[in-house]
Motif scaffolding. Sequence first.
Motif, PDB file in Angstrom:
ATOM      1  N   LEU A  28     -42.972 -23.840 -13.125  1.00 41.20           N
ATOM      2  CA  LEU A  28     -44.067 -23.272 -12.336  1.00 41.20           C
ATOM      3  C   LEU A  28     -43.664 -21.962 -11.674  1.00 41.20           C
ATOM      4  O   LEU A  28     -44.484 -21.058 -11.532  1.00 41.20           O
ATOM      5  N   ALA A  29     -42.404 -21.849 -11.271  1.00 40.88           N
ATOM      6  CA  ALA A  29     -41.938 -20.615 -10.640  1.00 40.88           C
ATOM      7  C   ALA A  29     -41.968 -19.453 -11.625  1.00 40.88           C
ATOM      8  O   ALA A  29     -42.158 -18.301 -11.230  1.00 40.88           O
ATOM      9  N   GLU A  30     -41.816 -19.741 -12.907  1.00 41.95           N
ATOM     10  CA  GLU A  30     -41.849 -18.695 -13.928  1.00 41.95           C
ATOM     11  C   GLU A  30     -43.270 -18.337 -14.352  1.00 41.95           C
ATOM     12  O   GLU A  30     -43.467 -17.324 -15.021  1.00 41.95           O
ATOM     13  N   ASN A  31     -44.248 -19.156 -13.992  1.00 42.42           N
ATOM     14  CA  ASN A  31     -45.637 -18.930 -14.394  1.00 42.42           C
ATOM     15  C   ASN A  31     -46.513 -18.828 -13.135  1.00 42.42           C
ATOM     16  O   ASN A  31     -47.073 -19.820 -12.680  1.00 42.42           O
ATOM     17  N   PRO A  32     -46.645 -17.620 -12.567  1.00 43.82           N
ATOM     18  CA  PRO A  32     -47.364 -17.497 -11.290  1.00 43.82           C
ATOM     19  C   PRO A  32     -48.852 -17.837 -11.384  1.00 43.82           C
ATOM     20  O   PRO A  32     -49.427 -18.320 -10.407  1.00 43.82           O
ATOM     21  N   ASN A  33     -49.481 -17.608 -12.530  1.00 44.16           N
ATOM     22  CA  ASN A  33     -50.910 -17.942 -12.649  1.00 44.16           C
ATOM     23  C   ASN A  33     -51.138 -19.442 -12.574  1.00 44.16           C
ATOM     24  O   ASN A  33     -52.049 -19.919 -11.896  1.00 44.16           O
ATOM     25  N   ARG A  34     -50.305 -20.211 -13.277  1.00 48.26           N
ATOM     26  CA  ARG A  34     -50.418 -21.666 -13.243  1.00 48.26           C
ATOM     27  C   ARG A  34     -50.066 -22.195 -11.848  1.00 48.26           C
ATOM     28  O   ARG A  34     -50.698 -23.118 -11.340  1.00 48.26           O
ATOM     29  N   LEU A  35     -49.078 -21.580 -11.216  1.00 50.37           N
ATOM     30  CA  LEU A  35     -48.684 -21.980  -9.864  1.00 50.37           C
ATOM     31  C   LEU A  35     -49.835 -21.781  -8.883  1.00 50.37           C
ATOM     32  O   LEU A  35     -50.131 -22.653  -8.066  1.00 50.37           O
ATOM     33  N   GLU A  37     -53.022 -21.719  -9.586  1.00 52.59           N
ATOM     34  CA  GLU A  37     -54.066 -22.689  -9.914  1.00 52.59           C
ATOM     35  C   GLU A  37     -53.736 -24.068  -9.334  1.00 52.59           C
ATOM     36  O   GLU A  37     -54.589 -24.717  -8.722  1.00 52.59           O
ATOM     37  N   LEU A  38     -52.488 -24.492  -9.493  1.00 53.17           N
ATOM     38  CA  LEU A  38     -52.106 -25.807  -8.972  1.00 53.17           C
ATOM     39  C   LEU A  38     -52.031 -25.820  -7.452  1.00 53.17           C
ATOM     40  O   LEU A  38     -52.307 -26.851  -6.826  1.00 53.17           O
ATOM     41  N   ARG A  39     -51.673 -24.707  -6.826  1.00 51.34           N
ATOM     42  CA  ARG A  39     -51.665 -24.643  -5.364  1.00 51.34           C
ATOM     43  C   ARG A  39     -53.061 -24.880  -4.811  1.00 51.34           C
ATOM     44  O   ARG A  39     -53.247 -25.591  -3.820  1.00 51.34           O
ATOM     45  N   LEU A  40     -54.064 -24.273  -5.458  1.00 50.06           N
ATOM     46  CA  LEU A  40     -55.438 -24.466  -5.017  1.00 50.06           C
ATOM     47  C   LEU A  40     -55.887 -25.912  -5.215  1.00 50.06           C
ATOM     48  O   LEU A  40     -56.584 -26.482  -4.371  1.00 50.06           O
ATOM     49  N   GLN A  41     -55.480 -26.510  -6.336  1.00 53.93           N
ATOM     50  CA  GLN A  41     -55.845 -27.905  -6.595  1.00 53.93           C
ATOM     51  C   GLN A  41     -55.184 -28.837  -5.578  1.00 53.93           C
ATOM     52  O   GLN A  41     -55.809 -29.796  -5.125  1.00 53.93           O
ATOM     53  N   CYS A  42     -53.935 -28.560  -5.237  1.00 53.69           N
ATOM     54  CA  CYS A  42     -53.243 -29.387  -4.232  1.00 53.69           C
ATOM     55  C   CYS A  42     -53.906 -29.246  -2.869  1.00 53.69           C
ATOM     56  O   CYS A  42     -54.015 -30.221  -2.126  1.00 53.69           O
ATOM     57  N   ARG A  43     -54.329 -28.042  -2.552  1.00 58.01           N
ATOM     58  CA  ARG A  43     -54.985 -27.821  -1.264  1.00 58.01           C
ATOM     59  C   ARG A  43     -56.319 -28.554  -1.201  1.00 58.01           C
ATOM     60  O   ARG A  43     -56.650 -29.167  -0.188  1.00 58.01           O
ATOM     61  N   ASP A  44     -57.076 -28.519  -2.295  1.00 58.37           N
ATOM     62  CA  ASP A  44     -58.409 -29.110  -2.289  1.00 58.37           C
ATOM     63  C   ASP A  44     -58.387 -30.631  -2.443  1.00 58.37           C
ATOM     64  O   ASP A  44     -59.144 -31.333  -1.775  1.00 58.37           O
ATOM     65  N   ASN A  45     -57.550 -31.135  -3.343  1.00 52.29           N
ATOM     66  CA  ASN A  45     -57.545 -32.576  -3.607  1.00 52.29           C
ATOM     67  C   ASN A  45     -56.148 -33.016  -4.024  1.00 52.29           C
ATOM     68  O   ASN A  45     -55.855 -33.154  -5.199  1.00 52.29           O
ATOM     69  N   ARG A  46     -55.314 -33.233  -3.033  1.00 48.31           N
ATOM     70  CA  ARG A  46     -53.918 -33.591  -3.283  1.00 48.31           C
ATOM     71  C   ARG A  46     -53.788 -34.953  -3.961  1.00 48.31           C
ATOM     72  O   ARG A  46     -52.921 -35.161  -4.798  1.00 48.31           O
ATOM     73  N   ALA A  47     -54.655 -35.888  -3.616  1.00 49.84           N
ATOM     74  CA  ALA A  47     -54.575 -37.241  -4.176  1.00 49.84           C
ATOM     75  C   ALA A  47     -54.850 -37.242  -5.677  1.00 49.84           C
ATOM     76  O   ALA A  47     -54.243 -38.012  -6.424  1.00 49.84           O
ATOM     77  N   GLU A  48     -55.755 -36.402  -6.120  1.00 54.09           N
ATOM     78  CA  GLU A  48     -56.093 -36.357  -7.547  1.00 54.09           C
ATOM     79  C   GLU A  48     -54.945 -35.798  -8.378  1.00 54.09           C
ATOM     80  O   GLU A  48     -54.644 -36.303  -9.455  1.00 54.09           O
ATOM     81  N   LEU A  49     -54.291 -34.767  -7.879  1.00 57.89           N
ATOM     82  CA  LEU A  49     -53.203 -34.132  -8.618  1.00 57.89           C
ATOM     83  C   LEU A  49     -51.925 -34.954  -8.547  1.00 57.89           C
ATOM     84  O   LEU A  49     -51.145 -34.956  -9.490  1.00 57.89           O
ATOM     85  N   GLY A  50     -51.701 -35.618  -7.460  1.00 60.90           N
ATOM     86  CA  GLY A  50     -50.521 -36.464  -7.319  1.00 60.90           C
ATOM     87  C   GLY A  50     -49.501 -35.846  -6.383  1.00 60.90           C
ATOM     88  O   GLY A  50     -49.337 -34.628  -6.330  1.00 60.90           O
ATOM     89  N   GLU A  51     -48.838 -36.724  -5.660  1.00 65.69           N
ATOM     90  CA  GLU A  51     -47.874 -36.271  -4.657  1.00 65.69           C
ATOM     91  C   GLU A  51     -46.668 -35.584  -5.293  1.00 65.69           C
ATOM     92  O   GLU A  51     -46.202 -34.553  -4.804  1.00 65.69           O
ATOM     93  N   ALA A  52     -46.183 -36.116  -6.408  1.00 74.01           N
ATOM     94  CA  ALA A  52     -44.999 -35.540  -7.058  1.00 74.01           C
ATOM     95  C   ALA A  52     -45.284 -34.137  -7.585  1.00 74.01           C
ATOM     96  O   ALA A  52     -44.453 -33.229  -7.436  1.00 74.01           O
TER      97      ALA A  52
END
Length: 88
Positions: A28-35, A37-52
């Motif tokens: 993820l550190a090498e792919n800033p666009n994916r990072l 996207e996932l940061r926004l998903q974690c912020r909006d719905n952490r339970a859906e994406l998963g704690e790990a």
Amino acid sequence: MKKMSLLLAALLLSACDKPMPFESAEALAENPNRLKELRLQCRDNRAELGEAQCNAVSDAQRIRFMGKGTTYTPHPVQFFHSGSDNGR
């Protein structure tokens, strides 16, 4: 018999759930666009994406901000100049 078949069907359906693919912090550190996207998903719905996965996202963010760090290489400390004859 009907209860047993319902129980068996429920058990089979619950076993079919596959875990979500996990992306490592280094990837993820090498792919800033994916990072991002996932940061926004974690912020909006952490339970859906998963704690790990969200922990890996935060680790990747830390790696991008702080870097991987350097290894500790101690340098000898000389308090007195020992190159002279009288120690001064």
